[in-house]
Design an enzyme around this catalytic site. Structure first.
Site, PDB file in Angstrom:
ATOM      1  CB  SER A  65      -5.205   8.431   3.964  1.00  0.00           C
ATOM      2  OG  SER A  65      -4.547   7.578   4.876  1.00  0.00           O
ATOM      3  CB  ILE A  74      -7.029   0.322   2.030  1.00  0.00           C
ATOM      4  CG1 ILE A  74      -6.027  -0.072   0.940  1.00  0.00           C
ATOM      5  CG2 ILE A  74      -8.113  -0.741   2.169  1.00  0.00           C
ATOM      6  CD1 ILE A  74      -5.132  -1.224   1.296  1.00  0.00           C
ATOM      7  CB  SER A 124      -0.813  -7.340   5.867  1.00  0.00           C
ATOM      8  OG  SER A 124       0.409  -7.418   5.182  1.00  0.00           O
ATOM      9  CE1 TYR A 156       0.809  -3.119   9.214  1.00  0.00           C
ATOM     10  CE2 TYR A 156       1.406  -4.987   7.843  1.00  0.00           C
ATOM     11  CZ  TYR A 156       0.629  -3.879   8.067  1.00  0.00           C
ATOM     12  OH  TYR A 156      -0.350  -3.522   7.159  1.00  0.00           O
ATOM     13  CE  LYS A 180      -2.411  -5.243   9.548  1.00  0.00           C
ATOM     14  NZ  LYS A 180      -3.757  -4.664   9.434  1.00  0.00           N
ATOM     15  CB  THR A 200      -1.809   3.273   1.249  1.00  0.00           C
ATOM     16  OG1 THR A 200      -0.831   2.545   2.015  1.00  0.00           O
ATOM     17  CG2 THR A 200      -2.742   2.294   0.556  1.00  0.00           C
TER      18      THR A 200
END
Lengths: 40, 478
Positions: free
Chosen positions: B201, B203, B325, B351, B355, B386
């Site tokens: 799903s 990107i 990100s 996160y 990243k 997304t």
């Protein structure tokens, strides 16, 4: 870049607001793709 | 009036178009409710689409301007349209935009192209029908971005880039896209094998689809077999490329990475896209004792790259892409507690830190593979709509939904880095096809020693993780 390739991944909405990938229209058959000036 | 005249002509020819096995697809530039009224007026039963932002019009190289609307020829065309019964209605869309007609075959070849020079300059219907003949020759046609458009894109980009919202959102993409060279992705990836993690799903899916569309063999690496199989079927159907397959892989599980990595290394690997991502609410740990975000974004991809390194080096044009990100701009590399054993867990911080680690790892891998055919780069996709964003950041998604990029827009730079002959720099961080800085504030910078420590940590975790308990015991005994 060929126009078809450039337009292929582009997503537009149909008249009911559903997203459609342009390339899907010519995936299986030829299309006459018409861009009108506006809807007036 | 002119568009009504043109659509009336083509609608009258619709049965002849369909007799030739083709479909009439109409694109207008107003809002969907204009399209609905237009559909009713003309009793259209084929696809009718709207492009209010004129993206497809621009991509097709269609003209727009005042001179094209007020020339003497337009007056003559107007008389002709009135004689044919067309009448001027209220303007519903961009009054300065001109139209055009293209005949496109399933192989993507163009057999007819007509761009209106002024309002009322329509494509002759007989020529359109002739272009639908099976032996109609293709028209060689490419579109290059006009120089003024590129300069405009650069100027507007410089204005919006300091403001994160207007750069990361869909406006930012559309401004940056003005300077894209459409020929960059005029490539045939036939013979190349591309691997994309997290590809069912968002990107990852759009990346896999675009690479398949360019002719590559694509392997989707997904956690969930059912969703992965659905994605494979969809990509095969939409691109006509049968060389799309699935490997079930959870990159956070190092034993799985070893097993799947060994299978993947049995044949060539040209492109490896590290896209899989997670953003859990609460701290969870993998079987290897790693915090899940750290395992998914850092250790798993590091191990997979290591396992595929030889194959990538054998490729004449190897590429590794880390989908990072923009959130990484807010955090420094954290090596004191990467597994969140000493801190209260914060999923968003975990996160962002991982990243950031991906960007550092990308630079380290670029150095490691310097002198080989492999280039390694990181990128950030901006804010894209997304399923992962909707489920992991529901409040952010609710607030920003109207301005988020489409997944395909988010994937654009990944595809460019994977496929474009121009994307052969290594060790850079990219956003909208342009190398960007990796720090905005001094406190996020790391030392060379910290970067080396990250590499050592990944080496250590990748070496010990995913081994069977027996293997670990043997190692301890040694």
């Amino acid at each position: 870049m060929p126009i078809a390739k450039q337009l292929s991944s582009m997503e537009l909405c149909d008249a009911d607001g559903a997203a459609c990938r342009l390339g899907a229209f010519w995936g299986e058959r030829p299309v006459v793709l018409v861009f009108v000036r506006q809807f007036g | 009036m002119f568009c009504r005249e043109q659509v009336a002509q083509l609608r009258d020819a619709q049965h002849e178009i369909r007799e030739r096995g083709a479909e009439l697809v109409i694109v207008g530039n107003g809002a969907p409710h204009f399209a609905r009224a237009f559909r009713e007026d003309f009793a259209l039963d084929g696809p009718l689409l709207v492009d209010p932002e004129l993206r497809a019009y621009r991509s097709a190289g269609l003209r727009r301007g005042r001179v094209e609307i007020f020339s003497p020829r337009v007056a003559w065309n107007g008389l002709r349209a009135i004689r044919s019964g067309a009448r001027q209605q209220a303007v519903q869309g961009d009054p300065w935009q001109l139209g055009g007609v293209f005949v496109i075959r399933p192989d993507g070849k163009l057999t007819f192209a007509h761009r209106s020079r002024e309002a009322g300059d329509h494509a002759p219907v007989a020529d359109v029908l002739a272009a639908l003949a099976p032996d109609a020759p293709p028209v060689e046609e490419t579109v290059a971005a006009p120089r003024a458009q590129v300069w405009l894109g650069r100027a507007l980009g410089a204005l919006v880039d300091p403001f994160i919202v207007n750069s990361f959102d869909r406006t930012g993409f559309r401004i940056h896209a003005l300077r894209f060279d459409p020929n960059d992705l005029d490539v045939d990836l036939g013979g190349r094998r591309c691997l994309v993690t997290g590809a069912n799903s968002g990107i990852g899916f759009e990346t896999a689809r675009a690479l398949a569309d360019l002719g590559a063999e694509v392997v989707l690496l997904c956690r969930n077999r059912e969703r992965g199989e659905e994605a494979v079927a969809r990509i095969r159907a939409e691109t006509g490329n049968a060389r799309v397959s699935l490997e079930v892989l959870d990159v956070s599980k190092l034993a799985d990475v070893r097993a799947v990595g060994a299978r993947l290394a049995a044949s060539r690997v040209d492109v490896l896209v590290h896209n899989a991502g997670v953003l859990p609410d609460a701290r969870t740990e993998t079987d290897d004792g790693l915090e899940t975000t750290f395992a998914t974004h850092v250790v798993g991809p590091f191990l997979l790259t290591k396992l595929l390194r030889k194959r990538l080096e054998e490729s004449p044009d190897g590429r590794v892409i880390w989908v990072s990100s923009g959130g990484m701009y807010t955090r420094a590399l954290n090596l004191t507690d990467p597994n969140w054993k000493k801190r209260a867990y914060d999923g968003v911080v975990a996160y962002a830190e991982t990243k950031r680690a991906q960007v550092v790892l990308s630079e380290l891998w670029a150095r490691e593979l310097a002198g080989t055919s492999v280039v390694v780069n990181a990128m950030h996709p901006g804010w894209a709509d997304t399923p992962a964003v909707a489920s992991s950041l529901p409040l952010f998604h609710r607030i920003t939904k109207a301005i988020l990029r489409t997944p395909a827009e988010g994937a654009d730079t990944v595809v460019w880095l994977a496929a474009s002959p121009k994307a052969r720099e290594t060790g850079r961080f990219w956003f909208d096809r342009e190398a960007r800085r990796t720090h905005f504030v001094p406190f996020t910078r790391n030392s060379e020693r910290e970067a080396r420590d990250l590499w050592k940590l990944c080496e250590k975790r990748a070496r010990s993780g995913g081994k069977t308990p027996d293997a670990r015991r043997r190692k301890v005994a040694r």
